[in-house]
Enzyme design. Sequence first.
Site, short mmCIF file in Angstrom:
data_model
loop_
_atom_site.label_atom_id
_atom_site.label_comp_id
_atom_site.label_asym_id
_atom_site.label_seq_id
_atom_site.Cartn_x
_atom_site.Cartn_y
_atom_site.Cartn_z
N SER A 17 0.88 -1.19 -0.07
CA SER A 17 0.14 0.02 0.04
C SER A 17 0.83 1.19 0.15
O SER A 17 0.37 2.25 -0.41
CB SER A 17 -0.92 0.15 1.02
OG SER A 17 -0.36 -0.15 2.32
N PHE A 18 2.09 1.17 0.55
CA PHE A 18 2.89 2.36 0.58
C PHE A 18 3.53 2.68 -0.88
O PHE A 18 4.27 3.65 -1.02
CB PHE A 18 3.88 2.29 1.54
CG PHE A 18 3.71 2.32 2.87
CD1 PHE A 18 2.65 3.52 3.36
CD2 PHE A 18 3.93 1.48 3.83
CE1 PHE A 18 2.15 3.59 4.69
CE2 PHE A 18 3.27 1.57 5.17
CZ PHE A 18 2.69 2.61 5.76
N GLN A 19 3.28 2.08 -1.92
CA GLN A 19 3.52 2.34 -3.37
C GLN A 19 2.55 3.24 -3.90
O GLN A 19 2.87 3.99 -4.83
CB GLN A 19 3.44 1.20 -4.04
CG GLN A 19 4.55 0.26 -3.88
CD GLN A 19 4.29 -0.86 -4.61
OE1 GLN A 19 5.09 -1.05 -5.85
NE2 GLN A 19 3.72 -2.10 -4.56
N GLU A 83 3.19 0.94 11.22
CA GLU A 83 3.33 -0.36 10.79
C GLU A 83 3.31 -1.11 12.03
O GLU A 83 2.79 -2.24 12.10
CB GLU A 83 4.73 -0.63 10.10
CG GLU A 83 4.89 -0.16 8.88
CD GLU A 83 4.14 -0.89 7.79
OE1 GLU A 83 3.22 -1.61 8.13
OE2 GLU A 83 4.44 -0.69 6.48
#
Length: 170
Positions: A17-19, A83
């Site tokens: 998701s951090f892309q 995280e």
Amino acid sequence: MTSSDQSPSHDVFVYGSFQEPAVVNLILECAPVMVSAQLHGYHLYRLKGRLHPCISPSDNGLINGKILTGLTDSQLESLDMIEGTEYVRKTVEVVLTDTLEKKQVETIVWANKDDPNMYGEWDFEEWKRLHMEKFIEAATKFMEWKKNPNGRSREEFEKFVQDDSSPASA
């Protein structure tokens, strides 16, 4: 100049998701430069009951992701906070997609490499289509919590990133 302005910057390999720039911009409260890269020797797993993936060492693994460049200590702390304790930060070597240059960066690895909840392969396009909206909503709530916890625990955030549609067994 404050001491945080003088701290060294961090380059972090992200996946999952951090892309997605909308997620990164929300969590970091800025739009960092993102560079495409590959991480060899790791696999991108689905996590049973979660909207987000994890990575763990795998001999033949290959993960396509992005490097977030020039992060401050505070931004790195924000990534660590979202995280949670199930991940650990580790220095790894990635290969830049455009130049094939090798680079040492940090990434976030699932702490329990034998977790039975890891399975299959996580799919970014599927996540964007099915779960991105809910994940961004959860990340927004997390950032609100980070700024003003009001006695609420981090566990309250975690329930927002549960995948209601995941199969009971995988």
